[in-house]
Write a protein that holds these residues in place. Structure first.
Motif, short mmCIF file in Angstrom:
data_model
loop_
_atom_site.label_atom_id
_atom_site.label_comp_id
_atom_site.label_asym_id
_atom_site.label_seq_id
_atom_site.Cartn_x
_atom_site.Cartn_y
_atom_site.Cartn_z
N ILE A 162 16.93 77.42 -30.15
CA ILE A 162 17.58 76.11 -30.14
C ILE A 162 19.07 76.23 -30.39
O ILE A 162 19.52 76.89 -31.33
N ILE A 163 19.83 75.56 -29.52
CA ILE A 163 21.28 75.42 -29.70
C ILE A 163 21.54 73.95 -29.98
O ILE A 163 21.20 73.08 -29.16
N GLY A 235 25.56 75.07 -33.43
CA GLY A 235 24.80 75.94 -34.31
C GLY A 235 23.62 76.50 -33.55
O GLY A 235 22.94 75.77 -32.81
N VAL A 236 23.35 77.81 -33.70
CA VAL A 236 22.32 78.47 -32.90
C VAL A 236 21.22 79.01 -33.81
O VAL A 236 21.49 79.81 -34.72
N GLY A 237 19.99 78.56 -33.56
CA GLY A 237 18.84 79.08 -34.29
C GLY A 237 18.38 80.41 -33.70
O GLY A 237 18.99 80.93 -32.78
N ARG A 238 17.28 80.93 -34.23
CA ARG A 238 16.76 82.21 -33.74
C ARG A 238 15.64 81.97 -32.72
O ARG A 238 15.05 80.91 -32.67
N ALA A 239 15.35 82.99 -31.92
CA ALA A 239 14.28 82.89 -30.93
C ALA A 239 12.93 82.91 -31.65
O ALA A 239 12.68 83.77 -32.50
N VAL A 240 12.08 81.91 -31.32
CA VAL A 240 10.77 81.80 -31.97
C VAL A 240 9.73 81.46 -30.90
O VAL A 240 10.06 81.05 -29.80
N ASP A 241 8.46 81.63 -31.28
CA ASP A 241 7.39 81.19 -30.39
C ASP A 241 7.42 79.66 -30.28
O ASP A 241 7.88 78.97 -31.20
N GLY A 242 6.92 79.14 -29.15
CA GLY A 242 6.98 77.71 -28.90
C GLY A 242 6.43 76.84 -30.00
O GLY A 242 6.93 75.76 -30.28
N ILE A 243 5.41 77.31 -30.68
CA ILE A 243 4.78 76.52 -31.74
C ILE A 243 5.65 76.42 -32.98
O ILE A 243 5.45 75.57 -33.85
N ALA A 252 19.34 76.27 -36.70
CA ALA A 252 20.50 75.77 -35.97
C ALA A 252 21.29 74.77 -36.82
O ALA A 252 22.53 74.76 -36.79
N GLU A 253 20.57 73.92 -37.56
CA GLU A 253 21.21 72.97 -38.48
C GLU A 253 22.03 73.73 -39.53
O GLU A 253 23.17 73.37 -39.81
N ARG A 254 21.44 74.76 -40.09
CA ARG A 254 22.12 75.55 -41.12
C ARG A 254 23.36 76.23 -40.55
O ARG A 254 24.43 76.24 -41.18
N ALA A 255 23.22 76.78 -39.35
CA ALA A 255 24.36 77.45 -38.71
C ALA A 255 25.48 76.46 -38.42
O ALA A 255 26.67 76.76 -38.61
N CYS A 266 28.28 79.02 -34.40
CA CYS A 266 27.77 79.97 -35.40
C CYS A 266 26.31 80.28 -35.10
O CYS A 266 25.53 79.37 -34.78
N PHE A 267 25.94 81.55 -35.17
CA PHE A 267 24.56 81.99 -35.00
C PHE A 267 23.93 82.15 -36.38
O PHE A 267 24.50 82.79 -37.26
N ASP A 268 22.75 81.60 -36.55
CA ASP A 268 22.07 81.71 -37.84
C ASP A 268 21.82 83.16 -38.22
O ASP A 268 21.86 83.53 -39.39
N GLU A 269 21.58 84.01 -37.23
CA GLU A 269 21.29 85.41 -37.51
C GLU A 269 22.50 86.14 -38.11
O GLU A 269 22.35 87.23 -38.66
N ASP A 270 23.69 85.55 -38.00
CA ASP A 270 24.89 86.17 -38.56
C ASP A 270 25.15 85.75 -40.01
O ASP A 270 26.05 86.30 -40.66
N LEU A 271 24.39 84.78 -40.51
CA LEU A 271 24.62 84.28 -41.86
C LEU A 271 24.03 85.22 -42.91
O LEU A 271 22.97 85.82 -42.69
N ILE A 272 24.71 85.32 -44.05
CA ILE A 272 24.20 86.16 -45.14
C ILE A 272 24.14 85.34 -46.43
O ILE A 272 23.08 84.89 -46.84
#
Length: 367
Positions: A162-163, A235-243, A252-255, A266-272
């Protein structure tokens, strides 16, 4: 398909070109709109015949005597998808108004076609938005939900990322032409889904496959979106299964909330550190700020100094230059921060504690 509101709109546009009286008539022969308001609702036999035959019909003075509700002029059937949906009539001498007939007929058909596709676009958009909203709120996929996905031709089995896009706060709700431009993103695939998410946001549910380098593709999409809506953030979330798409939305909200300074995505995967901050309760954050920054919350010059020091990776020289102050003034402010807070920016533990406090303060200010 041909409503009274649309008929009135067509009359308004056509009368800009002609001074003659104009009518819009339904297939059943009822006048729906007219420059002469007294004729609205009346029966028009000539238009009924034109609709049945699917051909233009000249109305003469002689026809006025034996055809109900007619006036001399010309009646032209209006088509949509090769089907007669109404008739437009122009009142006047047939020899005078006939030359305008085909032009007015085509103009009317264009207006009707534009309205038809606009309504179809809105219906499809609302249907998709309703489905995606339910998808992002639903934890299980029942038979009814799966059937709707099938009807909308949405693949629920593929991975999704999700973007979340947000317009500048000063911007008006997105107009249709801007929305259509976004939908025409050249790299959009058939199973990539765009939906509005409130008045100031849009979501792209990107289908992620092994053959797609999604990160670079997403960057290109964000750049494309910014060319249409300058100042947009993503904001970009991570790739997940459809469910599990809800997880990607939360990420994505957090990013999106973590975007700082001159960043616009911002990509969520880059956050620490932000991963930790997101889990802290409001009460914990309040207590933490009380124990760290509360003594200097009213000291704007100290907060600005600390922010710049962190931005300059603790380089005193670069910080003083960025703030346009003497190095001695910078030392004075750093010592004052230690005196008031009891925490030294020269000690790793204390500096880390202050940096975390500063992040909490920054996020709370943005919220």
């Amino acid at each position: 398909m041909l409503s009274a509101h649309l008929a009135e709109k067509i009359i308004t546009e056509v009368k800009k070109l002609l001074s003659e009286d104009i009518i819009i008539v339904s297939k059943s022969g009822t006048i729906m709109a007219s420059t002469d308001k007294r004729r609205i609702g009346n029966y028009h036999e000539g238009a009924l015949l034109a609709a049945k035959d699917g051909e233009s019909r000249i109305i003469t003075k002689e026809d006025e005597k034996h055809l109900a509700g007619v006036k001399a002029g010309i009646n032209l059937p209006v088509f949509l998808n090769n089907e007669v949906i109404g008739v437009i009539g122009i009142t006047g001498s047939p020899s005078d108004v006939s030359p305008f007939g085909v032009i007015i007929q085509k103009m009317t058909e264009l207006l009707i076609r534009e309205n038809h596709y606009s309504e179809l676009f809105q219906w499809e958009t609302r249907a998709l938005e309703g489905f995606v909203f339910e998808w992002l709120q639903q934890r299980t996929m029942d038979a009814s939900f799966l059937e709707r996905a099938r009807l909308l031709e949405i693949n629920l089995e593929s991975k999704r990322q999700i973007i979340l896009l947000q317009w500048p706060q000063h911007m008006e709700p997105l107009l249709r032409n801007k929305w259509v431009q976004l939908l025409e993103w050249p790299e959009k695939k058939s199973n990539d889904l765009f939906v509005r998410w409130g008045n100031e946001r849009m979501i792209l549910l990107l289908e992620v496959t092994e053959t797609i380098q999604s990160r670079e593709k997403i960057k290109r999409f964000i750049q494309f979106s910014n060319s249409i809506i300058p100042g947009l953030h993503a904001g970009v979330g991570r790739a997940v299964d459809g469910i599990h798409v809800t997880q990607s939305l939360q990420q994505a909200e957090r990013a999106l909330k973590s975007i700082v300074d001159d960043q616009y995505f911002c990509f969520d995967e880059d956050l620490i550190l932000e991963l930790i901050l997101d889990e802290l309760s409001a009460e914990t954050k309040k207590d933490y700020l009380e124990k760290t920054l509360s003594p200097i919350l009213e000291e704007e010059d100290l907060l600005i100094t600390m922010e710049e020091l962190f931005r300059q990776n603790h380089s005193l020289k670069k910080t003083a230059e960025a703030l346009h102050i003497h190095i001695n003034t910078l030392h004075y402010r750093i010592n004052k921060i230690k005196t008031l807070t009891g925490l030294s920016l020269n000690q790793i533990y204390d500096a880390s504690a202050l940096y975390l406090a500063f992040l909490i303060l920054e996020k709370s200010t943005k919220s």
